[in-house]
Design a protein around this motif. Sequence first.
Motif, PDB file in Angstrom:
ATOM      1  N   ALA A   1       3.205  -1.088  35.926  1.00 58.53           N
ATOM      2  CA  ALA A   1       4.517  -0.581  36.324  1.00 58.53           C
ATOM      3  C   ALA A   1       5.637  -1.430  35.725  1.00 58.53           C
ATOM      4  O   ALA A   1       6.650  -0.902  35.246  1.00 58.53           O
ATOM      5  N   ALA A   2       5.451  -2.752  35.734  1.00 58.34           N
ATOM      6  CA  ALA A   2       6.460  -3.623  35.137  1.00 58.34           C
ATOM      7  C   ALA A   2       6.537  -3.415  33.631  1.00 58.34           C
ATOM      8  O   ALA A   2       7.624  -3.461  33.041  1.00 58.34           O
ATOM      9  N   PHE A   3       5.392  -3.170  32.995  1.00 60.43           N
ATOM     10  CA  PHE A   3       5.403  -2.906  31.555  1.00 60.43           C
ATOM     11  C   PHE A   3       6.176  -1.626  31.245  1.00 60.43           C
ATOM     12  O   PHE A   3       6.903  -1.544  30.254  1.00 60.43           O
ATOM     13  N   ALA A   4       6.017  -0.602  32.112  1.00 58.13           N
ATOM     14  CA  ALA A   4       6.753   0.645  31.902  1.00 58.13           C
ATOM     15  C   ALA A   4       8.248   0.442  32.090  1.00 58.13           C
ATOM     16  O   ALA A   4       9.065   1.090  31.428  1.00 58.13           O
ATOM     17  N   ILE A   5       8.641  -0.467  32.976  1.00 56.37           N
ATOM     18  CA  ILE A   5      10.068  -0.723  33.206  1.00 56.37           C
ATOM     19  C   ILE A   5      10.656  -1.555  32.073  1.00 56.37           C
ATOM     20  O   ILE A   5      11.708  -1.233  31.506  1.00 56.37           O
ATOM     21  N   LEU A   6       9.968  -2.633  31.700  1.00 59.67           N
ATOM     22  CA  LEU A   6      10.508  -3.551  30.696  1.00 59.67           C
ATOM     23  C   LEU A   6      10.429  -2.969  29.292  1.00 59.67           C
ATOM     24  O   LEU A   6      11.270  -3.279  28.445  1.00 59.67           O
TER      25      LEU A   6
END
Length: 821
Positions: free
Chosen positions: A765-770
């Motif tokens: 999820a963090a990879f999709a945001i960043l």
Amino acid sequence: MYALHSGYAGKQFKAYFNAYSRQDSRTPTANLELSLADREILSAAGDDPEKALISGLQLSQAFTPSRVFYAFRDTLGPCGRQDSILVYSTNPEDARAIARFTFLGQGKGNYRLAPQQTANERIFEWVGPDPLTCLPQGEYEPVVRLAPPQQQQLFTLGQEWTLGRQGSWVTEVALSHLDRNRLSPLGHTNDWGWAALTRFQKRFRLSDRPAGWLLSSNLSMEILHPDFQPINPYRNPEFLRDWSLADFLGQGTTVPAREFLARGEARLEHPQLGQTGYAFQSFLRGDIYRGEQHRLDWSLRPKTWEFLGNVRLLDAQKEGETNRFLRPNLEIRKAFPRIGGWTVFLLAEGEQNARKQPASDSLLQGSFAFWNTQAGWESPKDKTWAMQVQASQRQDWLPQHGVWKAAIRSRDYSLTGQWQRQQKARISGNLRFRNLRADTLLATGLDPQRNTLLGRLDANLNGGKGFFRSNTVYELGSGQEPRLEFTYIKVAPGEGAYIWQDSLYNNDGVIQPYEMEIAPFQDLADYIRIATVSAQFIRTDYSQLNQNLQIEPRALWKSPAKPVSKILSKLSGQFSWRIQQKNQAGGKGFPGFRLAYDPSDTAIVALNAGIRQSIALNRAHPKWELQWTRQHTFSKQAQTTGFELRELQDQTLQLRWNWAKQWTLRLQGSEGTKLSDSEFFNLRDYELRFYRLEAQASWLPVQTYRAQASFRYQQDENLLPVEPLRAISKEFSTEHTYNPKGNTSYRLRLSYTSIDLTGNKRSPAAFAILNGLQTGANWLWSLNADRQLNRSLQLRLTYDGRKTGTNAVVHTGSVQVTAVF
């Protein structure tokens, strides 16, 4: 490869000679790499491919995460035989072997495909032998079949002699040579073969009138040596089935044998009434097959009637079997000019292939029979509209206990039509309903009862002098959906499309398909994805809708006077729907009749949909424009690792304001959600809600220079409680484009992004945001130069740089030349 043609043509005589030769090199090339041991194996194999097998095992000193490795395990089989088998392992201490498996056929190997793909490549697992017979029960073995170099040659010599005005005599002989293994001195006794053909044709006029009857005759004879090998198949694709040498699906093989085929035909022809003919054929295959075939066909058109059809009868004998194959095909049409030229038609076709033992009435397996009748009513095809209504019934029989037994029955009802009115409207479509009933003991793999609906609708509508334009395509039916397998192959950095994110998941040093993500920067992309269709299929019902609608109210008023008409004339709308859905067959309802599409529905096998709605005020106005857009896309795909679901929906309000001649201001606000769901890998699951505000100012002082400055504020939050995340990002960017000449362009872009993220930063999820950036400050800059060298060559120079978070600065440069032919 060589090809030669030489010929002579006179007034009544023609002759020709053709030669063809193709051969593979005996020496290793890029497509044929053979070691000394491989060449020795091929030398001893001769023409037998089962002897040209080598080991598919390769020992490796280093563990590679993108490959599947196996460990050796000693096991004691049920037949008291001790074997060393291969077992999939991710332990670098004992996983030393890489194996290439080859499909050998059921019961010819000791391995099979694992039911699920849990690694980057397919995994094979050992299957123990049958405890009673001690025979293998698998289909694969860790071996590789060598492809030996071959040589193929074909020489043909022929002549054609014209006999009078309507006669000819053709003769051709052919000599073939096929060396299946140029590296072996064995197996050359069957390399050479020959064939010969002769054909006599003559037409006789039975009346002195030009529109009288004609009699045409055709006599031919064909001989083939058992070892004759043509370059390409030259016979009818249905040849083996016509002579009952293949099953009713056309599948079957024959052993080499000397073949003799003789044909005689006589035909009566009339320019107005039609034609009819009779043909007799005799086909011999050495001493193992003898067949005689009779064919009667006709095509008669007296006044408003039309009679078409043919009947074939085959009597054949082969080793331990007698064959009678009857194939009638009938068609009757009657036109009614007094009611507008409507036509009633009746069609009937069938087959009965009875295979029996000599002097026995008991049917053998492989016998097959069916009868199909159709009746319908159709309109003339030269009208602005056309329609056809048809009903049919088919009955299939299979042998059971030596007698015919009804196996499958189907009833079909269909409606086809079209209508066109000048350029304003055109509608065409077809709809077909089928009811199928099957005896599952005889027709294995079928449902005992199944209803199928097939249809398609195409509609193009234009109305109100351009007020609306609509295009609709709707389709529904049934089929099979394969489960897909994805394999990722490592390539040079920058030449791929994916990046391996092992640290976001189990960090075990082994690639699993779910650990791959689309690379946020091209220089990080070092994997490509290869999709293959697995052997697993799911029976599905599918529906597809493509709808485009454009509305322009301004077309209703040339010069609106009232306030309401003035406002409505400034509005315009564009709407599009694209939905492709496949559901598991046999479920409740049918996907074609559903109005709500839920991506989480477990009955959905594959789904690809997108909805876009756009309403604009003052569209394309030189001063200002206001536009609202809503988009919703979602996809679901069945894989061997379970389903993968992606969904994105957002709505945007955008204002464009040209507040000065050289200045343009764009303001935009968006909100939406982004969802990812994996059936078996919950670590990939997230549901992000985002809010975005953007402002952009453009300055165009001259035609050759443009400057832009923008600001973006975005807030993201993961709504799943198992992985709480929240991020706020602020981006400032500027872009400058300079076109000093028509063939040269320069573009400079600089952006600064500040991201504040709370939660687990090492998660999907963090990879999709960043999206490749880091928390804190991120700098991105790029410089592009394009030059059109001439009409067909274009040069591009690209430089990209970035400084993300505390990471070191990354510089990337590339040169690209594009040629247009």
